[in-house]
Scaffold this active site. Structure first.
Site, PDB file in Angstrom:
ATOM      1  N   LYS A 111     -17.852  -6.896   2.487  1.00 49.74           N
ATOM      2  CA  LYS A 111     -17.422  -8.185   3.038  1.00 49.74           C
ATOM      3  C   LYS A 111     -18.609  -9.037   3.484  1.00 49.74           C
ATOM      4  O   LYS A 111     -18.500 -10.258   3.570  1.00 49.74           O
ATOM      5  CB  LYS A 111     -16.424  -7.963   4.148  1.00 49.74           C
ATOM      6  CG  LYS A 111     -15.179  -7.261   3.579  1.00 49.74           C
ATOM      7  CD  LYS A 111     -13.932  -7.454   4.316  1.00 49.74           C
ATOM      8  CE  LYS A 111     -12.713  -7.010   3.533  1.00 49.74           C
ATOM      9  NZ  LYS A 111     -12.837  -5.707   2.852  1.00 49.74           N
TER      10      LYS A 111
HETATM   11  C1  LIG Z   1     -11.998  -5.202   1.751  1.00 47.23           C
HETATM   12  C2  LIG Z   1     -12.436  -3.969   1.056  1.00 47.23           C
HETATM   13  C3  LIG Z   1     -11.948  -3.616  -0.219  1.00 47.23           C
HETATM   14  C4  LIG Z   1     -10.879  -4.419  -0.944  1.00 47.23           C
HETATM   15  O1  LIG Z   1     -11.348  -5.661  -1.412  1.00 47.23           O
HETATM   16  P1  LIG Z   1     -10.296  -6.800  -1.816  1.00 47.23           P
HETATM   17  O2  LIG Z   1     -11.114  -8.020  -2.084  1.00 47.23           O
HETATM   18  O3  LIG Z   1      -9.429  -6.973  -0.584  1.00 47.23           O
HETATM   19  O4  LIG Z   1      -9.533  -6.338  -2.998  1.00 47.23           O
HETATM   20  C5  LIG Z   1     -12.447  -2.475  -0.817  1.00 47.23           C
HETATM   21  N1  LIG Z   1     -13.359  -1.694  -0.195  1.00 47.23           N
HETATM   22  C6  LIG Z   1     -13.849  -1.998   1.026  1.00 47.23           C
HETATM   23  C7  LIG Z   1     -14.828  -1.082   1.661  1.00 47.23           C
HETATM   24  C8  LIG Z   1     -13.427  -3.147   1.697  1.00 47.23           C
HETATM   25  O5  LIG Z   1     -13.903  -3.435   2.918  1.00 47.23           O
END
Ligand SMILES: *Cc1c(COP(=O)(O)O)cnc(C)c1O
Length: 492
Positions: A111
């Site tokens: 993120k």
């Molecule tokens: C948020 C997240 C995901 C999922 O990503 P999306 O964009 O919501 O599909 C996968 N792995 C981790 C570690 C995340 O923090």
């Protein structure tokens, strides 16, 4: 470039789309068309570093932003705050498999790739839209988003950020990451309840007109940093191009060769960015959508029916424990070409918890996407096997994607070189990772960071290694009904 809402097809500028987040009709903003990159442009990207790659992609979508502005944003977003000069390095596992590591930022999860950039895009967009008030970002988090948003907005001028997390509902490491957050404009509070309580509380605050009016008199308005904002999705397109270039530069593929990407998916933001990259001309053969036991998307891609009426599983890959993938709406709009059809699907989802797409739409979906899922046992087995064979350590989310790729290759025989999108440092999910490689996980999370490091000989990322020694700044817990008052106190 103009933007449209997925529901009413009403227009907006890029700055308006980012400043608003959600369109007034409840839809999401999408660009009117996707710019196409020629092979020459792709070659130029290969010669650039990550920051320059980001500027080259972002400027195609943000006509109101100057190249100087974007260069400044990229330098701030992807600089010393990342512990790898490549920002999003690609690591080869074997001849046809690589990992794209998206967790070298300050919170050790992917993120950061978007939330280190969003504050710059958002504050500049607000200025371009003539907004005079200051913005306060409100976040309800089940773990990763809250910390990444705090880190992104900490000490950003004219902003504040307040994060609510469910008391007892996040991991030890995730809680400590948030409550030790530094910065003069941040606040964090536990909520007595679960994640739904925290999220409902935040939604009620957004819907509280009287509160908004009082805050506005004091020069504040509220906004959100969640993944429906175009400003969060756009920076994610960059790393697909970047990974491709790195594979070309390493001589693992030739320019023009196709790659597959396998993506651990929750809200469908990450994999959608990959689909945009493909539509912009990046040579991608298939996008493989990997889910854990909450496999709504696996069923959807196989059958065309999206059905969230099913048990919710708490898994070892909690950031993918999601039954409503909000960014899917953008794909439905792009594939159907119709705001009306998209709005119908979303209405059915809201009213009945399910919808079925038309046969032509399903055909288009299946022509580009594959899918699969992996439960916790197989996830842990994959972590153990890859560690023993390759001495490469995967986190649980990455392992779901890796195992899904193995299944896909076995079922289809497709041996196209593939990139596994790696979304978190294994040190963020120490308990599961230690158990998977045969260690013992019978201590609080922060102690396990050191244990995982000793067991594997891999140093823990600095922000996690320092956690246990950092001062707790926010130890409060509020009742859900008191959340609005907590926000008003924070902004007083
Ligand atoms: C948020 C997240 C995901 C999922 O990503 P999306 O964009 O919501 O599909 C996968 N792995 C981790 C570690 C995340 O923090």
């Amino acid at each position: 470039m103009r933007y449209y809402s997925t529901r009413s097809e009403r227009e907006a500028t890029a700055a308006e789309a980012i400043a608003r987040g959600l369109a007034p009709d409840g839809g999401l903003y999408v660009p009117e068309a996707l710019p196409h990159l020629s092979e020459a442009a792709l070659r130029a990207l290969c010669a650039a570093d990550y920051r320059a790659r980001a500027v080259a992609i972002l400027r195609l979508f943000l006509p109101e932003f100057t190249e100087t502005e974007l260069t400044r944003f990229a330098a701030a977003a992807y600089g010393e705050n990342f512990d790898d000069p490549a920002v999003a390095p690609v690591r080869a596992l074997d001849e046809t498999t690589s990992f794209l590591e998206l967790w070298h930022g300050p919170t050790c999860a992917f993120k950061d790739m978007a939330l280190q950039m969003l504050p710059h895009l958002l504050t500049a967009s607000l200025k371009k839209c003539g907004e005079r008030r200051r913005v306060c970002i409100l976040v309800a988090t089940s773990g990763d988003t809250g910390k990444a948003a705090l880190q992104g907005f900490a000490d950003v001028a004219d902003t504040r950020i307040m994060v609510f997390y469910p008391h007892g509902g996040v991991s030890d490491v995730q809680r400590l990451q948030m409550v030790t957050q530094e910065g003069g404009n941040v606040a964090v509070s536990a909520v007595n309840g679960n994640f739904d309580d925290a999220q409902t509380g935040v939604k009620q605050i957004f819907g509280d007109g009287a509160l908004a009016a009082r805050l506005s008199e004091n020069g504040w308005f509220l906004s959100s940093a969640n993944s429906i904002n175009w400003g969060r999705l756009l920076p994610q397109i960059v790393y697909y191009f970047s990974a491709y270039c790195d594979e070309v530069n390493a001589g693992r593929i030739a320019m023009g060769d196709a790659l597959n990407f396998v993506v651990p998916t929750g809200n469908f933001g990450d994999i959608l960015a990959g689909w945009y990259a493909k539509r912009m001309g990046l040579p991608v053969r298939r996008l493989i959508c990997a889910s854990n036991e909450n496999n709504v998307l696996t069923d959807f891609i196989r059958t065309g029916t999206y059905n969230k009426n099913r048990p919710f599983h708490v898994t070892a890959s909690p950031s993918m424990d999601i039954l409503v993938s909000s960014n899917l709406e953008r794909l439905l709009y792009a594939l159907s070409g119709s705001g009306e059809e998209t709005a119908d699907y979303m209405r059915a989802l809201r009213e009945t918890g399910r919808y079925t797409v038309t046969a032509p739409l399903l055909g288009k979906l299946q022509s580009e996407f594959s899918c699969g899922f992996c439960d916790d046992d197989r996830t842990r087995a994959a972590i153990g096997a890859v560690w023993r064979t390759h001495r490469y350590l995967m986190d649980t989310h990455t392992a779901v994607a890796y195992q899904t790729l193995c299944d896909y290759r076995r079922e289809t025989g497709d041996q196209t070189p593939a990139i596994v999108v790696s979304t978190a440092s294994p040190f963020k999910f120490c308990d599961h990772v230690l158990a998977a490689i045969g260690g013992s996980a019978d201590a609080p999370g922060v102690q396990l960071i050191d244990r995982l490091s000793e067991t594997t000989g891999i140093p823990a990322p600095a922000p996690l290694a320092r956690l246990a020694r950092r001062a707790v700044r926010f130890d409060g817990c509020v009742e859900r009904a008191d959340m609005p008052r907590a926000v008003e106190r924070f902004l007083a």
